[in-house]
Design a protein around this motif. Structure first.
Motif, PDB file in Angstrom:
ATOM      1  N   ILE A   1       0.846  -1.200   0.000  1.00 46.39           N
ATOM      2  CA  ILE A   1       0.000   0.000   0.000  1.00 46.39           C
ATOM      3  C   ILE A   1       0.885   1.255   0.000  1.00 46.39           C
ATOM      4  CG2 ILE A   1      -1.817   1.278   1.204  1.00 46.39           C
ATOM      5  CD1 ILE A   1      -2.783  -1.454   0.574  1.00 46.39           C
ATOM      6  N   CYS A   2       0.584   2.163  -0.914  1.00 49.18           N
ATOM      7  CA  CYS A   2       1.216   3.483  -0.918  1.00 49.18           C
ATOM      8  C   CYS A   2       0.119   4.483  -0.540  1.00 49.18           C
ATOM      9  CB  CYS A   2       1.788   3.812  -2.285  1.00 49.18           C
ATOM     10  SG  CYS A   2       2.950   2.569  -2.869  1.00 49.18           S
ATOM     11  N   ASN A   3       0.253   5.075   0.611  1.00 44.53           N
ATOM     12  CA  ASN A   3      -0.845   5.857   1.189  1.00 44.53           C
ATOM     13  C   ASN A   3      -0.515   7.345   1.186  1.00 44.53           C
ATOM     14  OD1 ASN A   3      -3.049   4.482   3.555  1.00 44.53           O
ATOM     15  ND2 ASN A   3      -3.107   6.644   2.946  1.00 44.53           N
ATOM     16  N   SER A   4      -1.419   8.130   0.672  1.00 44.37           N
ATOM     17  CA  SER A   4      -1.251   9.584   0.777  1.00 44.37           C
ATOM     18  C   SER A   4      -1.531  10.046   2.198  1.00 44.37           C
ATOM     19  CB  SER A   4      -2.229  10.291  -0.156  1.00 44.37           C
ATOM     20  OG  SER A   4      -1.789  10.228  -1.481  1.00 44.37           O
ATOM     21  N   THR A   5      -1.054  11.229   2.509  1.00 45.55           N
ATOM     22  CA  THR A   5      -1.419  11.859   3.759  1.00 45.55           C
ATOM     23  C   THR A   5      -2.942  12.017   3.806  1.00 45.55           C
ATOM     24  OG1 THR A   5       0.605  13.133   3.478  1.00 45.55           O
ATOM     25  CG2 THR A   5      -0.874  13.838   5.232  1.00 45.55           C
ATOM     26  N   GLY A   6      -3.507  11.837   4.971  1.00 48.32           N
ATOM     27  CA  GLY A   6      -4.955  11.970   5.090  1.00 48.32           C
ATOM     28  C   GLY A   6      -5.444  11.184   6.287  1.00 48.32           C
ATOM     29  N   CYS A   7      -6.766  11.125   6.424  1.00 52.48           N
ATOM     30  CA  CYS A   7      -7.364  10.446   7.578  1.00 52.48           C
ATOM     31  C   CYS A   7      -6.758   9.070   7.797  1.00 52.48           C
ATOM     32  CB  CYS A   7      -8.864  10.268   7.369  1.00 52.48           C
ATOM     33  SG  CYS A   7      -9.824  11.763   7.637  1.00 52.48           S
ATOM     34  N   ILE A   8      -6.799   8.240   6.765  1.00 51.58           N
ATOM     35  CA  ILE A   8      -6.395   6.848   6.940  1.00 51.58           C
ATOM     36  C   ILE A   8      -4.922   6.749   7.315  1.00 51.58           C
ATOM     37  CG2 ILE A   8      -5.976   4.710   5.641  1.00 51.58           C
ATOM     38  CD1 ILE A   8      -8.841   5.024   6.718  1.00 51.58           C
ATOM     39  N   GLU A   9      -4.111   7.603   6.716  1.00 55.24           N
ATOM     40  CA  GLU A   9      -2.677   7.587   7.033  1.00 55.24           C
ATOM     41  C   GLU A   9      -2.467   7.924   8.515  1.00 55.24           C
ATOM     42  OE1 GLU A   9       0.655  10.147   8.038  1.00 55.24           O
ATOM     43  OE2 GLU A   9      -1.099  11.064   7.142  1.00 55.24           O
TER      44      GLU A   9
END
Lengths: 94, 312, 391
Positions: free
Chosen positions: B49-57
């Motif tokens: 998974i490559c996750n952007s900054t944000g809620c889930i991160e």
């Protein structure tokens, strides 16, 4: 003093080396209500588990479902989605 | 009460393995967190998974703990699609050169609606156009929730947020929600789909299809946010269902350019049923709701026409 | 011994990257860097290099793609310049903070506005504090050699930091020079394949780039800073071993005719060659002047600079960038910091020269010397001067 490592002990880039370790964080303390299952109405379908954002509802040996109160935040989705309306939310005591 | 009986019969068929751990710090009743559960149940452990900054991160990766049971990387806000491009290219080169064993690994980039439709759109477009074998997933909760409910280009018309407030001169957001899936379709990629957490099997099926195609795929998953939508914490799933049933968020897939509606709604429900429980729409007048409903139904009609045309 | 070939320096850099057997090249065109990635794409297209060439849609994505590729465990190269480096800026900090080793060639070019494609060091000075290792090379051979060297240092498990190899746009990137290319055996001897200590691995599902809560952020910064400072040891060891393999010895800084020099120029990059020519002519006139060229910029070699400059009367610090509204030149500022603790400090006379590709001539260096000589004779130290600016 913090229990976290000092700078010399940090692996470069500071990765988290223990998968699923968020389980150490007990979010159950956020809860103001807890779900209670009425086993007489429960058909053991598992919809409550399926829609739980915490992944904290599991089937017991008897086939019924219960929430792990270490994690359950008391959102009430399980109660809302239960097709037999067998779940009620009970206020936590102070 | 659930009106979707397939769920009642199928719930136990949900894969048991949890690769997104309890103890994450999402708000009560967070549907994006639920989307993560489903996503990893569908894709399994051989996923990066490559996750952007944000809620889930933020809610999943607070050092020294992680909610993830698969390899996961966060670099910045606007670039998860570019990071995933690099991961995919790196794995491809290293497998070809014999540095690591040949193995099917699914690379998935994801961001919220702001990270996808606003700041990350360029990187997504680049990654889709270049043809990387990866999935891009937007979990859409219709505003910048992590920073405190600011409007994004995924915020629907009429919704009040902290930067599109309702006031004497304003009825909340005065622009139309961007159609991310249609933007993806314009890249001529093999697979595009919309999905919703209230339809978990439909969502997981689409993820599996996205992983199976050779090339880029995009999934736009609708994930209600009780905190940001100003509603009770127990109705995220109900709202997701209503969004589909009122055509606020239709479910469809586009395979090699061919549209197919995956959740047909022959008799759309009144939009008011969907808007009513949400505080963000409290200010709307009956006329405004009528206007919005008309526009959503017009668009649904266009979608149905596209799906019909695709069958010819 | 490798063979000697005449080639454009940009082509030489690309050939060296091919010799390093790089796995992934995220690339975006920008003048004057473009010849490097053009040539790399040709090498891939012709099957000379087995790598993924990723033609990204911006430099921001180039650097992001590099981060992903390195995190996957692949040897990764990119190149940029000027506005491109500025567009990468946000991700530069993350690449170094996440300790992702990679090599980036930077064809130094001035920053807009006004738009200028010509050479100065304004681009990299804006990226000075991004936590990358940064060196400046002066000629084609040095640029070529330092590709292999840069991978070796960056990937060392005691370092694990990205590195910028800076070379002057156009005045070095586009000139044809004789370059001695390495043989495959030499490369094999000096540069082992990249073995990441850990990577995005489904059998070891770690989390990279986690949220740095206040209780850990400070420690990560300390560890990063110490690793960058300590990288000097690894750099020096790699220079020593490179000398054993290809017979060319490089070091932190280069001295030219400094043994008896009271007045020394302090330069970085391509103008050092003009400066040396000026020094030759002034030596013929009996002036005791020399040049010290800094190769290593980050980490900054405070000890070596203090040792080399400490005994001089005057240092003529020639910067290729301006800290606008601040101290003048960034190199001079660092030099003064290195000298300040000394009991006997030379005077530092500062010049900002060659901004936006303005020629810096032998005559300019002679005039700088004269100003330094006046200070050496007891005159007041003038404020920093913008060399050649019209009133």
């Amino acid at each position: 003093m913090s229990s976290l490592p000092g700078w010399k002990a940090l692996p470069p880039g500071c990765p988290v080396q223990t998968p699923l370790s968020a389980a150490n964080n007990h979010t159950g303390s956020w809860r103001s209500e807890r779900p209670i299952w009425n086993h007489e109405q429960c058909v053991q379908c598992g919809v409550c588990d399926m829609f739980c954002p915490e992944a904290c509802i599991k089937q017991t040996a008897e086939g019924f479902y219960e929430a792990n109160l270490d994690y359950c935040k008391g959102c009430g989705i399980c109660k809302q989605e239960c097709p037999t309306q067998c779940i009620s939310m009970k206020q936590e005591e102070e | 009460m659930s009106s979707d009986l397939t769920n009642v019969f199928a719930a136990k068929m949900l894969p048991k393995r949890e690769l997104f751990s309890p103890g994450h710090r999402a708000c009560q009743g967070c549907a994006p967190a639920l989307a993560m559960r489903y996503m990893l149940k569908a894709l399994g452990p051989d996923t990066i998974i490559c996750n952007s900054t944000g809620c889930i991160e933020i809610i999943s990766s607070s050092y020294p703990e992680s909610a993830w049971g698969v390899p996961w990387i966060h670099v910045a806000f606007e670039n998860s699609a570019a990071v995933a491009s690099g991961v995919e290219a790196g794995l491809k080169a290293m497998m070809r050169k014999g540095r690591i064993p040949q193995r099917k690994i699914t690379v998935l980039a994801q961001a919220g609606d702001g990270g996808s439709m606003d700041i990350g759109l360029q990187a997504i477009s680049g990654a889709l156009e270049r043809g990387h074998d990866m999935i891009y997933m937007c979990y859409d909760n219709e505003a910048y929730m992590n920073t405190g409910i600011q409007r994004s280009s995924g915020t629907p018309w009429g919704a009040a947020t902290t930067t599109s407030p309702a006031g004497t001169q304003s009825s909340g957001q005065n622009t139309w929600k961007k159609s991310l899936a249609e933007i993806a379709v314009a890249h001529h990629i093999p697979y595009v789909a919309t999905a919703c957490v209230s339809y978990p099997f439909d969502f997981m099926e689409k993820l599996k299809k996205a992983a199976a195609v050779n090339g880029p795929a995009l999934i736009h998953v609708f994930a209600p946010c009780p905190t940001g939508w100003r509603c009770a914490s127990d109705i995220a799933i109900r709202l997701g269902r209503l969004a589909v049933q009122t055509a606020a968020f239709p479910l469809y897939e586009v395979v090699d350019g061919k549209f197919r509606i995956t959740q047909n709604v022959p008799h759309l429900k009144p939009l008011k049923l969907y808007l009513g429980p949400q505080g963000r729409y409290n200010h709307l007048t009956d006329d405004q709701i009528e206007y919005l409903q008309g526009e959503l139904r017009r668009r649904y009609g266009l979608l149905v026409a596209k799906a019909e045309a695709s069958q010819e | 011994m490798g063979t000697r070939k005449g080639m454009e320096v940009s082509i030489g850099i690309a050939e060296a990257v091919m010799m390093a057997d790089v796995d992934v090249i995220p690339a975006y065109p920008i003048t004057p860097q473009t010849h490097i990635v053009e040539h790399l794409s040709e090498l891939v297209a012709d099957g000379h290099l087995d790598a993924e060439f990723v033609p990204v849609e911006s430099e921001h994505s180039a650097m992001s793609c590099c981060c992903g590729s390195v995190a996957a465990g692949a040897r990764t190269f990119t190149a940029t310049s000027s506005q491109g480096l500025a567009l990468m800026h946000e991700i530069l900090f993350i690449a170094s903070g996440m300790r992702l080793p990679m090599v980036m060639a930077v064809a130094n070019r001035s920053l807009s506005a006004p738009i200028s494609i010509w050479n100065d060091h304004g681009d990299v000075m804006a990226a000075r504090d991004t936590g990358w290792m940064q060196i400046f090379v002066e000629n084609g051979q040095e640029a070529y050699d330092h590709m292999m060297w840069a991978f070796r240092v960056s990937e060392d498990h005691d370092v694990l930091l990205p590195i910028m190899v800076n070379f002057d746009g156009f005045i070095l990137s586009h000139v044809v020079e004789p370059i001695e290319v390495w043989s495959p055996e030499e490369v094999k001897q000096f540069l082992p394949p990249y073995k990441p200590p850990y990577r995005l691995d489904v059998d070891k599902p770690w989390t990279f780039g986690a949220v740095g809560i206040p209780d850990i952020y400070l420690e990560t910064r300390m560890a990063h800073n110490e690793a960058l400072i300590d990288s000097q040891k690894v750099m020096e060891k790699a220079w020593d071993e490179m000398a054993e393999v290809v017979g060319r010895k490089y070091s932190v800084l280069e001295n030219y005719k400094t043994d008896d020099a009271d007045i020394v120029f302090l330069t970085m990059g391509g103008i050092s060659e003009t400066c040396m020519t000026a020094v030759d002519q002034m030596r013929d006139e009996g002036k005791k002047v020399g040049v010290i060229r800094l190769r290593m910029w980050r980490p900054f070699p405070f000890a070596e600079v203090a040792k080399e400059l400490g005994g001089r009367k005057v240092v003529l610090a020639v910067d290729r960038a301006l800290s606008t509204g601040g101290c003048g030149g960034p190199v001079a500022s660092e030099i003064k910091a290195a000298l300040y603790p000394l009991d006997k400090r030379p005077q530092v006379v500062e010049f900002i020269a060659g901004l936006g590709g303005r020629d810096v001539t032998i005559g300019d260096f002679k005039e700088m010397y004269d100003k330094g000589a006046a200070v050496a004779a007891g005159g007041a130290v003038p404020p920093y001067e913008m060399v050649g600016v019209r009133a």
